[in-house]
Design a protein around this motif. Structure first.
Motif, short mmCIF file in Angstrom:
data_model
loop_
_atom_site.label_atom_id
_atom_site.label_comp_id
_atom_site.label_asym_id
_atom_site.label_seq_id
_atom_site.Cartn_x
_atom_site.Cartn_y
_atom_site.Cartn_z
N ARG A 1 -16.61 9.60 -34.60
CA ARG A 1 -17.23 10.02 -33.31
C ARG A 1 -17.52 8.56 -32.56
O ARG A 1 -17.79 8.68 -31.47
CB ARG A 1 -18.58 10.70 -33.75
CG ARG A 1 -18.40 12.22 -33.96
CD ARG A 1 -19.52 13.09 -34.37
NE ARG A 1 -19.28 14.65 -34.37
CZ ARG A 1 -19.84 15.35 -35.21
NH1 ARG A 1 -20.75 15.01 -36.10
NH2 ARG A 1 -19.36 16.75 -35.23
N ASP B 1 -14.32 8.01 -30.98
CA ASP B 1 -14.18 8.83 -30.03
C ASP B 1 -15.17 10.19 -29.86
O ASP B 1 -15.35 11.02 -30.47
CB ASP B 1 -12.83 9.85 -30.42
CG ASP B 1 -12.51 10.71 -29.59
OD1 ASP B 1 -12.89 10.93 -28.22
OD2 ASP B 1 -11.28 11.70 -30.02
N PRO B 2 -16.16 9.88 -28.70
CA PRO B 2 -17.28 10.66 -28.51
C PRO B 2 -16.74 12.07 -28.16
O PRO B 2 -17.72 12.89 -28.39
CB PRO B 2 -17.80 10.04 -27.39
CG PRO B 2 -17.45 8.38 -27.45
CD PRO B 2 -16.19 8.35 -28.03
N THR B 3 -15.73 12.20 -27.99
CA THR B 3 -15.30 13.67 -27.39
C THR B 3 -14.93 14.55 -28.47
O THR B 3 -14.50 15.67 -28.37
CB THR B 3 -14.01 13.56 -26.25
OG1 THR B 3 -12.99 13.03 -27.23
CG2 THR B 3 -14.50 12.79 -25.30
N LEU B 4 -14.97 13.92 -29.64
CA LEU B 4 -14.31 14.70 -30.84
C LEU B 4 -15.25 15.89 -31.05
O LEU B 4 -16.48 15.83 -31.10
CB LEU B 4 -14.34 13.70 -32.11
CG LEU B 4 -14.10 14.55 -33.56
CD1 LEU B 4 -12.64 14.92 -33.49
CD2 LEU B 4 -13.99 13.40 -34.68
N GLN B 5 -14.76 17.14 -31.28
CA GLN B 5 -15.50 18.31 -31.44
C GLN B 5 -15.10 18.93 -32.71
O GLN B 5 -14.11 19.11 -32.90
CB GLN B 5 -15.00 19.42 -30.27
CG GLN B 5 -15.46 18.73 -28.63
CD GLN B 5 -17.02 18.68 -28.63
OE1 GLN B 5 -17.79 19.53 -29.16
NE2 GLN B 5 -17.48 18.05 -27.74
N GLY C 1 -11.28 17.36 -38.18
CA GLY C 1 -12.42 17.02 -39.43
C GLY C 1 -11.83 17.21 -40.93
O GLY C 1 -12.29 16.54 -41.60
N LEU D 1 -17.23 10.70 -40.56
CA LEU D 1 -17.39 11.47 -39.48
C LEU D 1 -17.99 10.58 -38.33
O LEU D 1 -17.77 10.89 -37.27
CB LEU D 1 -17.77 12.81 -39.74
CG LEU D 1 -16.98 13.54 -40.72
CD1 LEU D 1 -17.64 14.80 -40.92
CD2 LEU D 1 -15.72 13.93 -39.78
N GLN D 2 -19.05 10.14 -38.81
CA GLN D 2 -20.15 9.15 -37.84
C GLN D 2 -18.98 8.00 -37.07
O GLN D 2 -19.13 7.90 -36.03
CB GLN D 2 -21.25 8.53 -38.47
CG GLN D 2 -22.23 9.59 -38.88
CD GLN D 2 -23.60 9.10 -39.84
OE1 GLN D 2 -22.98 8.20 -40.44
NE2 GLN D 2 -24.54 9.51 -39.55
#
Length: 453
Positions: free
Chosen positions: A296, A299-303, A239, A292-293
């Protein structure tokens, strides 16, 4: 609401053209700017980027410089105050503006700035640091070809009644010490709020090991490779943004540029400029929320883990956010305490009006305070019912409570909702979750109502 320290602050600045006594109260921008300058002084002799009033002061200076600035006819280029400062050096045929020319040139060549808005903001910060802002405005006032860009009917710079107190305020600012990080400028195109900017010196003995993503001209860190230099040293987090490497700016960089640069410097000492995902208080840096949205969605797996200060938060704190997004805007989650009728609408009545509200001891309501461009709305969070809506010209003052509970802020509006025929005012009182969020909410509301008054 500025407290007992105002008297000694005024005495310190009385020698600077008696600026407080000469201040014309008719233009709300100048009155608000004066209060902001006093707040800057109250935090000490040195003004740094951590000063909570710096961004508001810069924003008010920007509003003054934009007020009445006319757009050229038959031109696709939007004129901003940066073009005014830039033109001053073009009209300097005698070399009198050498110091100002250096500031303009340093601004022009900064690779982290892509817009006239960003360059104007950088120049204002640089001029404050070098105590040169009064000289810039003086030369603008004596350069007719530039001054005529401003409307005589609207501009403070072309109003004899207002320009003197404005210049006096600039003189007060020029007697203050500003220590600002001029390298932290990559977000000035979008916002006066600056991210946390840190530099790390590393001598990699293995691969740096960062997974990068290029988005909107910025280089985001998505992940760290296990066992890599970045993972072992833990100097960067998913991030965060890589702003520069060894002095080379990555603002508006092309895909792969950071990787090529790191490969070229493999095994060499590295100086990496990092813009943090999170602000000083642990919340996500506001201008990054939309980006950031987008990340995500791709890449929905972004933590992106919680900030250290948030990891130890209580369950109630974690379940009670102070902000949310609505149509791309930040909406504040606050408590509506109630309202009180008052005869006058000046800031001096707020203490008494807020006390009246508190004495009623009514149950507070959790509400969404949505401050739009032209008006604000207050909606009950659970029921979604609208409690009130006011256009900014209806607001007569904004302020914080200065007696113990510093999380309360309020504003007055003309005319009481209960008695529409009344010639009085109504004070609306709200409570934020922290003192800092209270200050941010008050300053945001103050800026919007000043801009639209």
């Amino acid at each position: 609401m500025t407290g007992g320290g105002v008297v000694c602050l005024l005495s310190k600045t009385a020698s600077y053209h008696s600026w407080t006594s000469n201040m014309a109260p008719k233009d709300p921008l100048l009155g608000t700017l004066k209060l902001c300058v006093l707040n800057l002084q109250s935090n000490g002799e040195m003004v740094s980027d951590t000063n909570p009033h710096l961004a508001s002061c810069c924003q008010l200076l920007e509003l003054v410089l934009r007020k009445g600035l006319q757009q050229p006819v038959l031109s696709l280029v939007h004129r901003d105050y940066w073009q005014c400062f830039e033109q001053l050096t073009h009209h300097d045929t005698c070399g009198r503006l050498s110091a100002l020319s250096l500031i303009v040139e340093q601004t022009r060549v900064c690779r982290k700035l892509l817009s006239a808005q960003g360059r104007g903001r950088y120049l204002l910060r640089l001029a404050l640091s070098r105590k040169a802002l009064p000289q810039f405005i003086t030369h603008l006032l004596h350069t007719p070809r530039v001054l005529e860009w401003y409307s005589p009917a609207m501009s403070i710079l072309r109003n004899e009644e207002f320009v003197e107190p404005f210049m006096s305020l600039l003189l007060v600012l020029s007697h203050m010490e500003f220590k600002l990080d001029m390298e932290n400028c990559s977000f000035l195109d979008e916002s006066w709020l600056l991210p946390v900017c840190e530099t790390y010196e590393v001598v990699p003995c293995r691969e740096v090991g960062m997974v990068l993503r290029y988005l909107s001209g910025r280089v985001f860190v998505l992940d760290l490779m296990p066992g890599s230099q970045a993972h072992v040293d833990n100097f960067i987090s998913p991030g965060d943004i890589i702003d520069e490497i060894n002095g080379t700016s990555l603002r508006n960089s092309k895909n792969g540029q950071a990787g090529v640069l790191l490969s070229r410097l493999k095994g060499c000492p590295l100086s990496i400029g990092v813009l943090r995902l999170r602000a000083q208080d642990g919340t996500v840096y506001l201008p990054l929320i939309k980006l950031l949205q987008t990340l995500r969605m791709e890449d929905p797996t972004l933590q992106i883990g919680p900030a250290p200060s948030q990891q130890s938060a209580t369950k109630d704190q974690r379940n009670s956010p102070s902000q949310c997004l609505k149509e791309g805007r930040i909406v504040y989650i606050v408590q509506f305490l109630g309202k009180a009728n008052v005869m006058l609408g000046g800031k001096e009545v707020l203490q008494h009006a807020i006390t009246q509200v508190l004495q009623k001891n009514l149950p507070s309501k959790e509400v969404l305070l949505d401050m739009k461009e032209t008006h604000l709305t207050c909606t009950e969070r659970n029921s979604k019912s609208e409690l009130f809506q006011h256009h900014y010209p209806e607001i007569s003052c904004v302020g914080r409570f200065g007696q113990g509970d510093y999380t309360i802020f309020a504003f007055c509006v003309a005319g009481s909702p209960e008695t529409p025929q009344s010639t009085g005012f109504c004070c609306m009182a709200l409570r934020a979750s922290t003192i800092k969020e209270c200050r941010i909410g008050e300053e945001q509301l103050c800026t919007l109502y000043t801009r639209n008054s």
